[in-house]
Design an enzyme around this catalytic site. Structure first.
Site, mmCIF file in Angstrom:
data_model
loop_
_atom_site.group_PDB
_atom_site.id
_atom_site.type_symbol
_atom_site.label_atom_id
_atom_site.label_comp_id
_atom_site.label_asym_id
_atom_site.label_seq_id
_atom_site.Cartn_x
_atom_site.Cartn_y
_atom_site.Cartn_z
ATOM 1 N N CYS A 18 19.892 -14.056 -11.202
ATOM 2 C CA CYS A 18 21.317 -14.381 -11.106
ATOM 3 C C CYS A 18 21.592 -15.601 -10.241
ATOM 4 C CB CYS A 18 22.108 -13.175 -10.597
ATOM 5 S SG CYS A 18 21.798 -12.825 -8.861
ATOM 6 N N ARG A 62 -9.075 17.047 10.239
ATOM 7 C CA ARG A 62 -10.130 16.584 11.131
ATOM 8 C C ARG A 62 -9.602 16.201 12.519
ATOM 9 N NH1 ARG A 62 -14.760 13.501 10.942
ATOM 10 N NH2 ARG A 62 -14.665 13.274 8.713
ATOM 11 N N LYS A 77 -22.121 4.338 0.438
ATOM 12 C CA LYS A 77 -20.779 3.972 -0.020
ATOM 13 C C LYS A 77 -20.865 2.896 -1.089
ATOM 14 C CE LYS A 77 -17.737 4.481 3.727
ATOM 15 N NZ LYS A 77 -16.304 4.502 3.848
ATOM 16 N N CYS A 86 17.858 -9.721 -3.239
ATOM 17 C CA CYS A 86 19.004 -10.397 -3.838
ATOM 18 C C CYS A 86 20.225 -9.568 -3.439
ATOM 19 C CB CYS A 86 18.868 -10.433 -5.357
ATOM 20 S SG CYS A 86 20.420 -10.868 -6.159
ATOM 21 N N CYS A 99 24.085 -8.818 -10.316
ATOM 22 C CA CYS A 99 22.739 -9.205 -10.735
ATOM 23 C C CYS A 99 22.245 -8.223 -11.805
ATOM 24 C CB CYS A 99 21.832 -9.190 -9.502
ATOM 25 S SG CYS A 99 20.125 -9.593 -9.860
ATOM 26 N N CYS A 121 17.638 -15.863 -6.463
ATOM 27 C CA CYS A 121 17.268 -14.789 -7.376
ATOM 28 C C CYS A 121 16.947 -15.351 -8.761
ATOM 29 C CB CYS A 121 18.419 -13.789 -7.473
ATOM 30 S SG CYS A 121 18.108 -12.492 -8.675
ATOM 31 N N LYS A 175 -19.029 11.730 -2.971
ATOM 32 C CA LYS A 175 -18.305 11.616 -1.698
ATOM 33 C C LYS A 175 -16.824 11.439 -2.040
ATOM 34 C CE LYS A 175 -18.300 8.836 2.555
ATOM 35 N NZ LYS A 175 -17.133 9.467 3.045
ATOM 36 N N GLU A 201 -24.435 14.739 -3.809
ATOM 37 C CA GLU A 201 -23.059 15.114 -4.167
ATOM 38 C C GLU A 201 -22.176 13.884 -4.224
ATOM 39 O OE1 GLU A 201 -21.667 17.837 -1.193
ATOM 40 O OE2 GLU A 201 -23.475 19.043 -1.351
ATOM 41 N N ASP A 237 -12.967 10.870 -1.825
ATOM 42 C CA ASP A 237 -12.182 9.992 -0.964
ATOM 43 C C ASP A 237 -10.814 10.639 -0.733
ATOM 44 O OD1 ASP A 237 -11.470 7.873 0.530
ATOM 45 O OD2 ASP A 237 -11.250 6.462 -1.124
ATOM 46 N N TYR A 256 -17.452 21.502 0.117
ATOM 47 C CA TYR A 256 -18.842 21.046 0.088
ATOM 48 C C TYR A 256 -19.696 21.439 1.283
ATOM 49 C CZ TYR A 256 -16.195 17.377 2.530
ATOM 50 O OH TYR A 256 -15.341 16.705 3.356
#
Ligand code: IVH
Length: 682
Positions: A409, A136, A312, A424, A430, A406, A115, A113, A117, A225
């Site tokens: 500006c 869990r 994995k 900034c 700006c 910045c 896995k 199957e 994430d 699953y």
């Protein structure tokens, strides 16, 4: 419609909506239009409002959310939630297979199957109805997140078909598909919040939200699953999956049975490449012994089953050269360093840029211009630099000095203690900050002035007509007519020309005029106060009703509001403490913008609880916690998040935490029962 007719119609509608939910969210094969679906749902909601006593606990309207949880209850798992032995090496898969053959002999079939994430979840069903969903946690005890899980439309609240045990648990993974993840992060950036690093964190963060109506907006999904327990009416794991599918669960179509280790390796190699084509993240594959008797013989270690194992995938990584670092200034003034890379192929796309996030990240990586860097896709989507190949560093390179002024500006950048971003501070001078704030102000969920869409704000800015949102309300026909600009479209990158002729000017002015009807919560969101996103704005308005009350609120008043923490409170106080902002408010007020909630929207049954504040905790006999809170508001009272000396009552149900009681007693807050409460409103 009388009650009997309503009951029949509710049952018929519920069945039909359940079927369409399953077609759409589980099978991805809708058979009616979204509009027709919305009409059915609206009819059901209407009937349930009219006949609340007929609401079934597993009604599909439960997917809409609305239940607010104070804190998640900890629940012990009936079967501990184990993890899986995992490996990155094919060698260890061979060892795993050999071990199994030693115990069982040669007649072993496996199920391979994906896995997923995401966030592991266990759902309990009794008589075909979802009764509990638990995360869990530490494997022994997890959080009861049932209210949030119920908002996920692919999860059946009531099972289809027959043959399911009277009570059983099913395990799976809650995931956030890529498309929803990206949309959600765009919104977070727009609201001045930190984006989630990957879809798994986003899914986990979403499940922990207290307001389930917010969870409902997140487009979470779930794959299932595993059926734990050993009294199942099935012989194999694969049969369990097929049965679960027939009961309405979303089961991956990519689970396959394998006889030989070669077939397992084929599966593994196929998905190592093809995983990027999936619309969600997987981080490996799982191999399980198919026969349930054989599983029982193999048994468990303290941490994981001996009959399953996961492989994995290595995160896909490439090496490329860092060419330069550019700095982007956002609406809030935050300066983000972006790496320009030698273009390189990675996980199916060409990567040219990677986020460097902030100055600390640059320092920690000690990355330098010209370096060969390792690039990985974090959460398989956003490329990031994870390290430097020091062996290839050319002599004479120097650390990158983060810019001090910045780039837009020239103002000296500032950094607040405890924060990693440089800002900034020139908010009102700006250009990208001014334009970004204006874009936010006119955006759909804020003032919704769509006649000022792509490129138009830029024209107004370039011609010196607007410097802040209040300036929009001073625009006139004469000032706008004839303005022109060529610009590059963000969509197709082509040069386009906009010129303001009579019709577009009229449209713009109409759009601005109708924005005066926008409700106060959206106005508050439009102001762009840091951390005040849509939801926070709504909560603030529901609590304070008017801007004047909000402006007079002190720190303690603010943190009393549900979901408002210290960080948000501080940001609100600091925004209103600046004269330029209060001047802006005065000008918007003069223009006729709403700064008060429309009182006609607040339906009141009575004023019996007016001026009283309640903390609701525990489980109640006659009301769900949500209904109780609604009832409090309908009688003029207010719900608050936590107990303080100013709280009028702690409304205590069964199973209320002892800490709450202690705190109330210490602060002298009256504790009332459900019956006392009913007495108060009668
Ligand atoms: S079976 C007793 N199947 O990965 C074994 N787990 O690293 C039950 N996971 O705890 C788990 N996809 O949260 C199983 N197809 C899959 C899975 C899967 C993802 C998660 C699950 C598990 C973790 C172990």
């Amino acid at each position: 419609m009388d009650k009997l007719q309503a009951k029949e119609r509710i049952a018929a509608l519920s069945d039909e909506i359940r079927k369409h939910n399953h077609n759409y969210y589980v099978l991805s094969r809708p058979t009616i239009s979204d509009y027709e679906f919305d009409m059915l749902l609206a009819e059901l909601i209407r009937l349930e409002n009219e006949f609340p006593e007929l609401i079934e606990p597993d009604s599909p309207t439960g997917h809409v959310g609305g239940g607010v949880t104070k804190e998640f209850m900890q629940v012990q798992h009936k079967y501990p939630m184990l993890s899986l032995g995992n490996t990155y090496s094919e060698e260890e898969i061979r060892d795993f297979e050999e071990r199994i053959h030693k115990t069982i002999g040669d007649e072993v079939e496996y199920v391979c199957e994906l896995k997923f994430d995401g966030v592991a979840i266990g759902l309990t069903y009794q008589n075909g109805r979802l009764v509990q969903a638990v995360t869990r946690g530490d494997g022994v005890r997890g959080d009861d997140v049932t209210t949030n899980i119920k908002t996920i439309r692919s999860i059946p609240l009531k099972l289809h078909g027959t043959g399911f045990p009277e009570e059983f648990e099913i395990r799976g993974e809650i995931i956030l598909p890529h498309a929803s993840f990206e949309k959600m992060n765009e919104q977070r950036l727009e609201d001045g919040e930190e984006p989630f690093a990957n879809p798994r964190n986003a899914a986990s963060g979403s499940l922990k939200m207290l307001d389930s109506a917010e969870v409902a907006k997140r487009s979470l999904d779930g794959f299932f699953y595993y059926l734990p327990g050993n009294d199942l009416p099935f012989k194999t794991h694969y049969e369990c999956l097929l049965a679960a599918k027939s009961w309405g669960f979303k089961i991956s179509e990519f689970a396959v049975r394998c006889k030989t280790i070669e077939e397992i390796f084929d599966y593994l190699n196929t998905w190592d490449k093809a995983r990027h084509e999936l619309p969600f993240d997987i981080d490996g594959i799982v191999m399980k012994v198919n026969d349930l008797k054989q599983q029982e013989i193999l048994g468990y270690t303290a941490k994981s089953p001996r009959w399953a194992m996961s492989y994995k995938f290595k995160a896909e990584q490439v090496t490329t050269q860092l060419l330069s670092v550019a700095y982007q200034v956002g609406r809030t003034g935050a300066v983000t360093p972006v790496a320009n890379l030698q273009p390189v192929q990675l996980a199916g796309t060409v990567v040219k840029r990677a986020s460097l996030h902030n100055a600390d990240i640059i320092n920690n990586l000690d990355v330098r211009i010209g370096d060969m860097v390792f690039v990985e896709k974090g959460g398989e989507i956003i490329p990031k630099i994870i390290g430097v190949d020091l062996g290839q560093r050319v002599a004479g390179s120097t650390p990158i000095a983060f810019i001090g002024t910045c780039p837009e500006c020239g103002t000296a950048l500032k950094r607040t203690e405890g924060e990693s971003a440089w800002y900034c501070p020139n908010e009102t001078g700006c250009p990208p900050q001014i334009k970004g704030k204006l874009e936010h102000f006119i955006s759909r969920k804020a003032m919704n002035i769509d006649s000022l869409g792509e490129g138009k704000v830029e024209i107004l800015f370039d011609n010196g007509l607007v410097r802040n949102c209040a300036d929009l309300y001073d625009l006139t026909f004469d000032r706008l007519i004839g303005l022109e600009k060529t610009y590059q479209s963000t969509e197709d990158k082509k040069e386009k020309k906009i010129s303001f002729r009579e019709k577009s000017v009229a449209n713009i002015l109409n759009g601005i005029e109708s924005s005066k009807n926008v409700s106060f919560d959206r106005v508050l969101y439009a102001l762009g106060i840091r951390f005040v996103g849509e939801t926070v704005a709504r909560k603030l308005v529901a609590h304070f009703i008017s801007l004047d009350k909000l402006m007079n609120a002190e720190f303690n008043d603010l943190i009393e509001v549900e979901e408002i923490g210290e960080k948000i409170a501080q940001s609100i106080l600091s925004w209103f403490s600046e004269q330029k902002n209060t001047e802006l408010i005065d000008r918007l007020r003069m223009a006729g913008i709403h700064f008060k909630m429309d009182e006609s929207l607040i339906t009141r049954i009575s004023d019996k609880l007016s001026g009283l504040t309640f903390v609701v905790s525990g489980v109640f006999e006659n009301f769900s916690r949500d209904d109780l809170k609604k009832t409090i508001e309908l009688h003029g009272g207010k719900n608050i998040g936590s107990i303080s000396a100013k709280t009028s009552y702690l409304l205590a149900g069964e199973n209320m935490g002892p800490e709450k009681r202690k705190k109330a007693e210490k602060l002298g807050v009256a504790i009332v029962s459900e019956d006392d409460f009913i007495g108060m409103i009668q």
